[in-house]
Design an enzyme around this catalytic site. Structure first.
Site, mmCIF file in Angstrom:
data_model
loop_
_atom_site.group_PDB
_atom_site.id
_atom_site.type_symbol
_atom_site.label_atom_id
_atom_site.label_comp_id
_atom_site.label_asym_id
_atom_site.label_seq_id
_atom_site.Cartn_x
_atom_site.Cartn_y
_atom_site.Cartn_z
ATOM 1 C CB VAL A 56 -23.959 20.981 1.290
ATOM 2 C CG1 VAL A 56 -24.663 21.702 2.094
ATOM 3 C CG2 VAL A 56 -24.668 19.534 0.798
ATOM 4 N N PRO A 57 -23.690 24.129 -0.538
ATOM 5 C CG PRO A 57 -25.023 25.540 -2.061
ATOM 6 C CD PRO A 57 -24.944 23.893 -1.503
ATOM 7 C CB CYS A 58 -22.242 25.747 4.041
ATOM 8 S SG CYS A 58 -20.323 25.555 3.769
ATOM 9 C CG HIS A 59 -20.366 29.224 -0.963
ATOM 10 N ND1 HIS A 59 -20.480 27.897 -1.213
ATOM 11 C CD2 HIS A 59 -20.770 29.967 -1.955
ATOM 12 C CE1 HIS A 59 -20.980 27.762 -2.427
ATOM 13 N NE2 HIS A 59 -20.995 28.865 -2.857
ATOM 14 N NE ARG A 60 -24.510 28.646 -4.133
ATOM 15 C CZ ARG A 60 -24.994 27.901 -4.982
ATOM 16 N NH1 ARG A 60 -26.114 27.263 -4.963
ATOM 17 N NH2 ARG A 60 -24.110 27.651 -5.823
#
Length: 201
Positions: free
Chosen positions: A146-150
């Site tokens: 889950v690419p929360c850095h995006r």
């Protein structure tokens, strides 16, 4: 052992630590899927301590197929290559339904792109829930999958990340992916009206 924010006892779970281009990461799983991914802390022992603290009943063991696919995808993405994580099963048992929806939307953000909290809320048809989106992102246990850095604050190429991000910043992850900084007006620019051009002569 209690998972963070979960109401069930953890049993039959495993974890492993693996090498990536940014250091040793950890991943924990159960029968329903991945329960957490930990990016590197300053030292590997600190990464292992955090895994133990979060998943104290999980045993270190060889990962099953679902976790192997997750590891391969994470390793690829962290070296700047394409990694397919779309089919990796996640165990979201005990996570609030709203947070689950945030994670589903976030998983759909393509590599190299970013969104702001308000855009995620709008996709969820919950424009008034920007703060709740930010809270869900801050609690994301499924780093990279889950690419929360995006997902960023408006106008901010932020370094804030989930505690599962260890010492790795959003800025570094986005740089690896080749994402460009989001450019927005600053508050000063918004509040300062632009004077109309003076007529010549």
């Amino acid at each position: 052992m209690m998972l963070p924010g979960l109401g069930s006892v953890m049993s039959g779970y495993g974890y492993t630590v693996f090498d990536t281009a940014i250091g040793r990461c950890g991943i924990a799983w159960g029968e329903l899927g991945i329960v957490g991914v930990q990016l590197p802390e300053a030292r590997e022992i600190d990464t292992r301590r955090r895994l133990f603290r979060l998943y104290s009943e999980a045993r270190e063991q060889r990962p099953p197929l679902n976790a192997e696919i997750a590891i391969e995808g994470i390793v690829a993405l962290l070296r700047g290559a394409n990694g397919d994580l779309a089919e990796v099963a996640l165990d979201m048992t005990g996570h609030h339904v709203f947070n689950q929806r945030v994670y589903q939307v976030t998983r759909a953000i393509p590599r190299g792109e970013t969104r702001v909290y308000a855009e995620v809320a709008a996709i969820m048809h919950a424009p008034g829930a920007v703060h709740s989106v930010a809270q869900a992102i801050a609690r994301n246990p499924f780093m990279i999958i889950v690419p929360c850095h995006r997902v960023l604050e408006p106008g901010n190429y932020a370094d804030k990340i989930s505690p599962n991000g260890g010492v790795i910043s959003k800025r570094r992850l986005l740089s690896i992916e080749g994402a460009h900084a989001t450019v927005s007006k600053t508050l000063f620019e918004v509040l300062l009206p632009v004077a109309p051009p003076r007529p010549p002569g």
